[in-house]
Write a protein that holds these residues in place. Structure first.
Motif, PDB file in Angstrom:
ATOM      1  N   SER A 126       6.721  47.502  48.939  1.00  0.00           N
ATOM      2  CA  SER A 126       5.409  47.468  49.779  1.00  0.00           C
ATOM      3  C   SER A 126       5.970  47.297  51.305  1.00  0.00           C
ATOM      4  O   SER A 126       6.959  46.424  51.397  1.00  0.00           O
ATOM      5  CB  SER A 126       4.480  46.222  49.476  1.00  0.00           C
ATOM      6  N   ASN A 152       2.368  51.080  49.649  1.00  0.00           N
ATOM      7  CA  ASN A 152       2.909  50.742  48.221  1.00  0.00           C
ATOM      8  C   ASN A 152       3.633  52.068  47.595  1.00  0.00           C
ATOM      9  O   ASN A 152       2.838  52.904  47.256  1.00  0.00           O
ATOM     10  CB  ASN A 152       1.976  50.227  47.328  1.00  0.00           C
ATOM     11  N   THR A 212       7.872  49.029  42.586  1.00  0.00           N
ATOM     12  CA  THR A 212       7.214  49.211  43.690  1.00  0.00           C
ATOM     13  C   THR A 212       7.494  48.327  44.799  1.00  0.00           C
ATOM     14  O   THR A 212       7.833  47.094  44.760  1.00  0.00           O
ATOM     15  CB  THR A 212       5.692  49.090  43.219  1.00  0.00           C
TER      16      THR A 212
END
Length: 589
Positions: free
Chosen positions: A392, A382, A390
């Motif tokens: 991932s 992440n 953010t």
């Protein structure tokens, strides 16, 4: 009247004789000095070692009788000191020069012709007659006709024959004949060596005493077979490997010569267990990481099969990491292993945020100077750059790494590399059909070369090149991208702060990497060196982007735990060319 004359003569003799004797036996207030002329260097040093009078030099002169006796004896002592160097026809004369303050004993040496080898016979009998190692030894060390007859070369050959016999298992070897005949009229020497090796012994069974590990594991450390020719080198390697495993606090490997049967010698290994648990606590500081604390726990053996558990927690201003590894010994436990690892790393630095979760299986092999690692890992990362949302990403990554290291250390300091190099090549990738969010392939090549220029100067060259191809670069986390800058990259620039930037000016890493360094260091006193260097490098999205440069100076202390480096570098391509301090600890290669 005649009787009176006889008594007078007798009394004069009584008075005169003691007076004469006193001049020969009495001590003097003068200081004794010794001088030898006609020879120098090794010949002079050896003569001084042999000469008994040297023990009295700079001391008060003893009796004249003792000085004359030792001075005459010194002539023969000097002659004996010259013979090991082949001078059997030398002559020595001395004289004593007396003053009130100094008695000087002067020796004048005439060397004459040096004695040379005429015939040298080396006869090897027994099983060693056909041993290539003995043939190589004799070829290398046997004195040749016309060579100066030095005792040292002759004794070296004798000693080497005995040592080689012991090293290769000729337990019954003996030197049956060793003689030298010197002919002073022709200044030649004939040498004869008759060496009987007897039969060569073989390895018998190997037994282990007092171990908590399975015999099957311990025998995997043994790299020789019963019935193979004996060598002490194999036993030394066994001892080193067992001691380096971490299982044992002491290891003793002993051939049982008295129990040998049919030239097979059994080997007994005595083992003492190490502490099963090891705890670590360390604090430190690095200019890349800031202040840091390390906590560690190792279980040196988990079970009787020698499995090991290792864990570490590293906390720093830049990055926090928790790591655990479960290690299984391979076929050769000293060089091969399999491991399962788990890692959690949280990193926050210069508006780069990343949290990595990774598990991996590793297959590690060591081949002398070569090292090879196969790895299959799965990671979730992440990450965010600046105020970006953010992201991932998930990847299943097969990887392989090869490395080659060769070096020579300074004779009296194993922490100081004299000459050496390191080469590394790593490949990794992922495919969107196998648990990866996008396709990518990454390759990196690194090299470092250290070359001693003379007794004081060294040159250190370093280079690193990386490249990756990826379908969607935005899905790659920071751990899969290339960054430059920092202690081990381009000094003068902050850690991982060279590379492409986003709209906010945050470095996001690149597809390509170049980092090089040229350094010269100078030993200005033992264990201390001064360095000048220049680094070049950058991480880029395209190959044609410019490289950044820095220049700097540094000081190195070769400490008992390894070199400590303090560098001051200027980033030439930064506005105002700011200076940055770099502190590192670790080996040169």
């Amino acid at each position: 009247m005649r009787y009176i004359q006889q008594w007078v003569i007798f009394l004069m003799m009584v008075i005169v004789v003691p007076a004469h004797a006193q001049t020969r036996w009495q001590t003097s207030e003068a200081i004794l000095k010794v001088e030898i002329t006609g020879i120098e260097d090794e010949l002079l040093r050896n003569a001084q070692l042999f000469l008994s009078l040297k023990e009295l030099e700079n001391k008060q002169v003893p009796s004249l009788f003792r000085v004359r006796y030792l001075a005459r004896q010194g002539e023969q002592e000097i002659l004996s000191a010259l013979e090991p160097f082949g001078f059997y026809n030398a002559s020595v004369q001395h004289q004593i020069n007396q003053t009130a303050d100094v008695w000087l004993i002067q020796y004048q040496v005439e060397l004459g012709n040096v004695t040379t080898y005429n015939q040298v016979t080396v006869d090897i009998r027994g099983a060693a007659e056909d041993d290539a190692a003995f043939k190589k030894l004799v070829t290398a060390l046997k004195p040749q006709t016309g060579q100066v007859f030095e005792h040292q070369s002759y004794e070296r050959l004798k000693t080497s024959l005995r040592s080689l016999a012991a090293e290769r298992g000729y337990y019954d070897a003996e030197l049956l004949k060793h003689e030298v005949h010197v002919e002073t009229t022709t200044q030649t020497a004939d040498a004869t060596l008759l060496f009987d090796s007897g039969e060569r012994y073989q390895f018998g069974p190997t037994s282990f005493c007092c171990s908590f590990l399975e015999d099957e594991l311990l025998h995997r450390f043994v790299q020789y077979e019963s019935g193979q020719p004996f060598t002490t080198r194999s036993l030394l390697e066994l001892q080193i490997d067992l001691a380096g495993s971490g299982y044992f606090s002491s290891v003793e490997v002993s051939p049982q010569w008295q129990q040998a049967d049919n030239q097979e010698v059994p080997i007994e290994v005595s083992l003492s267990p190490n502490n099963r648990n090891r705890y670590q606590l360390g604090v430190g500081y690095g200019t890349d990481t800031g202040a840091r604390v390390t906590l560690g726990f190792d279980r040196r053996w988990v079970n009787s099969r020698g499995h090991r558990l290792s864990s570490v927690l590293r906390l720093s201003e830049v990055q926090n990491t928790g790591f655990v590894s479960y290690v299984i010994p391979g076929r050769n436990p000293a060089r091969d292993s399999y491991s399962y690892t788990g890692e959690v790393t949280d990193r926050s630095f210069e508006q780069q945020q990343s949290t990595l979760y990774r598990t991996a299986f590793n297959d590690i092999r060591h081949y002398d100077k070569w090292h090879r690692t196969y790895q299959l890992s799965y990671q979730r990362e992440n990450f965010a750059f600046g105020s970006e949302p953010t992201t991932s990403s998930n990847f299943l990554i097969p990887a392989i790494e090869w490395s080659l290291i060769d070096s020579a250390t300074v004779q009296d300091n194993r922490n100081m590399i004299d000459d050496g190099y390191r080469l590394t090549l790593s490949l990794q990738g992922g495919h969107d059909s196998f648990l990866s969010d996008t396709n990518f392939i990454s390759a990196k090549v690194g090299a470092k070369w250290i070359q001693r220029l003379n007794d004081d100067w060294r040159m250190l060259l370093r280079g690193e090149v990386g490249a990756l191809t990826v379908d969607d670069f935005d899905l790659l986390g920071p751990t899969l991208r290339f960054f430059a800058g920092g202690d081990h990259s381009v000094r003068g620039y902050a850690y991982q702060q060279l590379g492409p930037k986003n709209a906010e000016g945050v470095v996001i890493g690149g597809r390509y990497l170049v980092a090089t360094s040229v350094e010269f260091d100078y030993a200005f006193k033992p264990n201390w060196r001064l360095a000048v260097f220049s680094d070049f490098g950058n991480s880029m999205m395209d190959w044609d982007e410019s490289l950044k440069q820095s220049v700097g100076v540094g000081v190195r202390w070769i400490s008992p735990i390894g070199p400590i480096r303090l560098d001051l570098a200027a980033a030439i391509d930064e506005p105002g060319s700011p200076w940055r301090l770099h502190l590192t600890l670790g080996p040169d290669l």
